[in-house]
Design an enzyme around this catalytic site. Sequence first.
Site, PDB file in Angstrom:
ATOM      1  N   GLU A  17      -3.620   6.176   1.497  1.00 21.63           N
ATOM      2  CA  GLU A  17      -3.374   4.777   1.813  1.00 21.63           C
ATOM      3  C   GLU A  17      -4.529   4.299   2.678  1.00 21.63           C
ATOM      4  OE1 GLU A  17      -0.102   2.076   4.223  1.00 21.63           O
ATOM      5  OE2 GLU A  17       0.557   3.879   3.154  1.00 21.63           O
ATOM      6  N   LYS A  20       0.817  -1.218   0.000  1.00 21.15           N
ATOM      7  CA  LYS A  20       0.000   0.000   0.000  1.00 21.15           C
ATOM      8  C   LYS A  20       0.850   1.267   0.000  1.00 21.15           C
ATOM      9  CE  LYS A  20      -2.271  -0.928   3.796  1.00 21.15           C
ATOM     10  NZ  LYS A  20      -1.914  -2.313   4.115  1.00 21.15           N
ATOM     11  N   THR A  21       1.831   1.305   0.890  1.00 22.28           N
ATOM     12  CA  THR A  21       2.620   2.533   1.043  1.00 22.28           C
ATOM     13  C   THR A  21       3.401   2.855  -0.220  1.00 22.28           C
ATOM     14  OG1 THR A  21       2.823   2.242   3.438  1.00 22.28           O
ATOM     15  CG2 THR A  21       4.459   3.643   2.361  1.00 22.28           C
TER      16      THR A  21
END
Length: 480
Positions: free
Chosen positions: A184, A140-141
């Site tokens: 995010e 995600k990051t």
Amino acid sequence: MNFSEGIDRMQSSKVSLEKQFNYRPLRGHCVYFIGIGGVGMSAVARILINEGCIVAGSDVRTSSLTSTLEEMGAKINTKQDGSLMPAETDMVVVSASISEDNPDLKTARKLGIKVVKYSQILGSLMKEKRGIAISGTHGKTTTSAMISTILKTAGLDPTFVIGGEVPDIGGNAHLGKGNLFVAEACEYDRSFLNLTPQVGVITNIEEDHLDYYENIEKIINAFGDFASSISKNGLLVINNRDDNTAIAVKRAHCKVETYSLDISSDWCGEVISGGSGINRFKVFHKGKFFDNFLLKIPGAHNVLNALAATAVCTFIGVDRDSIRTALASFTGANRRFQIIGVKNDITVIDDYAHHPTEIRVTLKAARELYPAKRIWCVFQPHQYSRTRHLLKGFTKSFQNADKVILADIYAARDNDYEKTAMHSVKLYEEIRNTGVDVQYIPQLCDIVHVLSSRVKRDDVVVTMGAGDVWKVSYDLVSIL
């Protein structure tokens, strides 16, 4: 349109921030964050400061994130005992890790101050822009950082809230003048369901946060709810090689595009070379050549992240030259295979990996980058509950390391039962039984001393975990 103007506009709308929170965080009002040092919490705090809000908060630990907020004018305390909440506090924001017995939260309840979750205020901010939400168990990051970098390179000046520091674009948050909002989206506590994105990404779905979800079926169901939340005229981008995602995506009402290293996907990556730490790969869209790309960060998993980012930004309308240029300059987020230093030909790397899959792919990338070098892995398990639930997975994740040092478990959201049901010694024994050269050293300071006396020229040290194991990498570099 700035945030204050957006709130005024929302007064007349059916879904307004005032109706949700009974509060309008206009310029000059005071917002208090409990757990302000969290990456997401600090990101939203930065945005509100830039909008003219008075921000205060508490956290049991100080960090570079809290220091940055203090430099911006936030008043932060580490007592978190309920005594230092400003009298003028209008609203309290809590992270998902804050329990009801937290003294600050109990004070807010007693005083009748409106309390909202971090994900709720993030969702309200997203409503005023064109939302892009990146979800998934892993990646995600980095994917969020890639998308934000591409949009910034293209001159679209997005607002973004990312779960990690991204130095190239100014940190973990930015209040942009454009109409795009990149966030995010964390699945813990079903937080991502407070977002209303037009564009969504699901990188993958695996067992995690089992202290909340209990089983994979409930996790898939939550991601299914997320998929259904994408607006009908929007786009959902998914990993085509993930079986759990294939189940969740059935709930989507929008256009869906897939990505993988398989030509059957809408977006396909063909890796040309990747052993030198630089990924060179071709991208195909619906079977037709799209462009050649270059990434300065290692690992096939990062090629997948780049494919997801490319799909999203193409849908937004970004030209391929801007995408290619941005990805070629992308150096990653902090704590994502971040090289902390090279001293005496000893390379020290820090990574956020805290799930078995993340550990495995990160060490695989390290082995591909340093095939002939001795690799040390220093792992600090994160959460007693996660370690217990995923024990078998952890034991099989260290095969690409020559030597493993295991620290004590970093507690987060763990109850007394979890703390007695699991111990690092149990994980140590399981890893040792697989034939891996592993040593259990409870304290981080002792790990630094052991490493400083044992590492040799050409060794590679990788510290891993979502806790404070990063201190080992910095202390080691300073000693070498």
